[in-house]
Design an enzyme around this catalytic site. Structure first.
Site: not given
Ligand code: G3P
Length: 226
Positions: A94
Site C-alpha cells: 500500500k
Molecule cells: O480501508 C481503509 C480503512 O481502513 C480506513 O477506514 O474507517 O479508518 O476511514 P476508516
C-alpha cells in the site's frame, strides 16, 4: 498463491483488519478473497512484531494482503516495499496517493511489485495511480462522506473512467462503514469492497431470516410431535 481478482466480474470481499482472530473467523466463511491493513489497524492490535503479524495473516488468507509502507519519501517507500514483499508471496504494497507515492508506485510496479494506491480521494489521484501501474486503487468512501462529500460517487466515477480507458487497475471500495456501503459499492461496479469484520457480519444478518428460522423450527417441532 495469489487469487487473481481481475479476470472475474463479481465483487470480491476483502477483510479490512489486522485482527488475527477476526481473520480466522472470517476465513471459515469461505468468501474472503483478501485482507487490507494499514498502520492504524495494526497499531490497534498492539502487535509487538509487525512482520510476524503480516506473515500470520498471509498464511491464513492466501489472496492479496495489503501492507502499507510507513514512510514519506520515495526512496524510503521503495526500500520498505522491497523488504515487505519478501515476507510472503501474496503481499501487496500500500502506497499513499502523494507525489512521492506516485513515483514509488511507478518504480515498484515496473519491478512487478503489486501496489495498492491508497488514501485516494479524487478521480485525478485514481487516474495517476492507474497510469503508474498500480494493481489496485483504494478510494476511501467513509472518510469522504465524513466531510460531506459523496464517497460512493467517487467509486462510480473511477470505475466508469477505468472502463472507458480499459485500465486494468482494480477498484477497492475502502473505508466502508456500514452494510449499505457494500450494496452501493456493488451497484457502482467496484471490483472489491474491503470491510471491517463487524460490517461483514451485518451483511449476512437480517431479522426476517432469524424470524423465519425460528418459525420453521417451531412448526417442524409441532408436526414431529403429532
Ligand atoms: O480501508 C481503509 C480503512 O481502513 C480506513 O477506514 O474507517 O479508518 O476511514 P476508516
Amino acid at each position: 498463491m495469489i487469487i487473481a481478482t481481475g479476470d472475474e466480474v463479481n465483487m470480491h470481499i476483502f477483510l479490512d483488519t489486522a485482527n488475527i482472530d477476526q481473520i480466522r473467523q472470517a476465513a471459515k466463511l469461505g468468501i474472503i478473497s483478501g485482507v487490507t491493513t494499514n498502520p492504524s489497524l495494526v497499531s490497534k492490535e498492539k502487535a509487538t512484531n509487525y512482520e510476524a503479524t503480516i506473515k500470520e495473516i498471509c498464511s491464513i488468507i492466501h489472496g492479496p494482503v495489503s501492507v502499507e509502507v510507513i514512510a514519506e519519501e520515495t526512496q524510503d517507500m521503495i526500500k520498505q516495499a522491497r523488504d515487505i514483499v519478501t515476507w510472503a508471496p501474496n503481499v501487496v504494497i500500500k502506497i499513499p496517493a502523494t507525489v512521492a507515492g506516485l513515483e514509488a508506485t511507478s518504480i515498484l510496479s515496473k519491478e512487478g511489485i503489486r501496489v495498492n494506491f491508497t488514501l485516494c480521494f479524487s478521480l485525478n489521484q485514481a487516474l495517476l495511480g492507474a497510469r503508474a501501474g498500480a494493481a489496485y486503487v483504494s478510494p476511501f468512501v467513509g472518510r469522504l462522506d465524513d466531510i460531506g462529500d459523496n464517497g460512493m460517487q467517487l467509486v462510480k466515477d473511477i470505475v466508469g473512467v477505468y472502463e472507458h480507458y480499459h485500465l486494468s487497475t482494480e477498484v477497492i471500495a475502502a473505508s466502508i462503514r456500514h452494510p449499505q456501503h457494500c450494496v452501493e459499492a456493488a451497484k457502482a461496479g467496484a471490483h472489491i469492497a474491503t470491510v471491517p469484520y463487524s460490517v461483514l457480519i451485518q451483511m449476512i444478518q437480517h431479522p426476517l431470516t432469524d424470524i423465519g428460522v425460528t418459525r420453521f423450527l417451531s412448526d417442524w417441532k409441532r408436526i414431529s410431535q403429532k
